[in-house]
Design an enzyme around this catalytic site. Sequence first.
Site, short mmCIF file in Angstrom:
data_model
loop_
_atom_site.label_atom_id
_atom_site.label_comp_id
_atom_site.label_asym_id
_atom_site.label_seq_id
_atom_site.Cartn_x
_atom_site.Cartn_y
_atom_site.Cartn_z
CG ASP A 79 37.06 41.68 72.72
OD1 ASP A 79 37.02 43.13 72.06
OD2 ASP A 79 37.87 41.04 72.87
CG HIS A 225 35.37 41.40 78.00
ND1 HIS A 225 36.68 41.68 78.31
CD2 HIS A 225 35.34 40.48 77.00
CE1 HIS A 225 37.42 40.66 77.76
NE2 HIS A 225 36.87 40.03 76.99
ZN LIG Z 1 35.43 37.31 73.84
#
Ligand SMILES: [Zn+2]
Length: 267
Positions: A79, A225
């Site tokens: 992400d 992430h």
């Molecule tokens: Zn996010």
Amino acid sequence: MTSWRLSPFLKLCVAVHAALLLAWLAAPQYWPWLLLALLLLHGGIALAGLLPRCALLGPNLTRLPAAAIRRGEVAITIDDGPDPAVTPAVLDILRQYRAPATFFCIGERAQRHPELCRRAVAEGHDIENHGQRHRKHTSLFGPAGWHGEVGGGQGTLQAITGRSPRFYRPIAGLRNPFLDPLLQRSGVFLASWTRRGYDTRARDPDTVYARLVRNLAAGDILLLHDGNAARTADGKPLILAVLPRLLDELAARGLKPVTLRQACETD
Ligand SMILES: [Zn+2]
């Protein structure tokens, strides 16, 4: 375009609203109790939107479908990118392991670094929608707010990659009842995760890795992430410290990394 169907939980909420209205008409003197019931009901609806893996407000992908589980597949989802300081190294690792991943990109960041999105697609990964601006107060959005965030991200990412995202993931999984109608009408699916590494906060790669592989099994959707990645004590983005180890572990267990789209479209 598909028609929108209310989730069973929201149907029940509509029925309870109707019952409270009838009760108020029949016995208005009990209004404090009826008001309390109404507040509790709305508290429950709000809570359902604050729990990222909850499916009460509508369909929510927290694990891969049964056929993907039988095939031993796992989806790594990444992400908040693209980030020019991290994403190229993530793509290098994935290429080295021949492992496809799903990147939930932020529209505004994709506009600043479109070449990273195009490289990801060219190397067999999928770009999905993490919102145009990654705005933090999604729980307070009305239909227009969701349209800007989801529709904006769809348009941006489609323009860059030539492919319309099939999945949307709100920031931190936060949402409310206005999101599901928009997703259903757009043919976009809400995707959360099975487990996350909390790698935007943790500084210790061992901790993040342990969170991801605890009860690791076919069908898992794992969250890391490339954007907003925390750094290890020696300044390395967490994902770069964790990803090779994770891919080694998947291979050792005979689990196959796939994108969400691959897992769901071949169901
Ligand atoms: Zn996010």
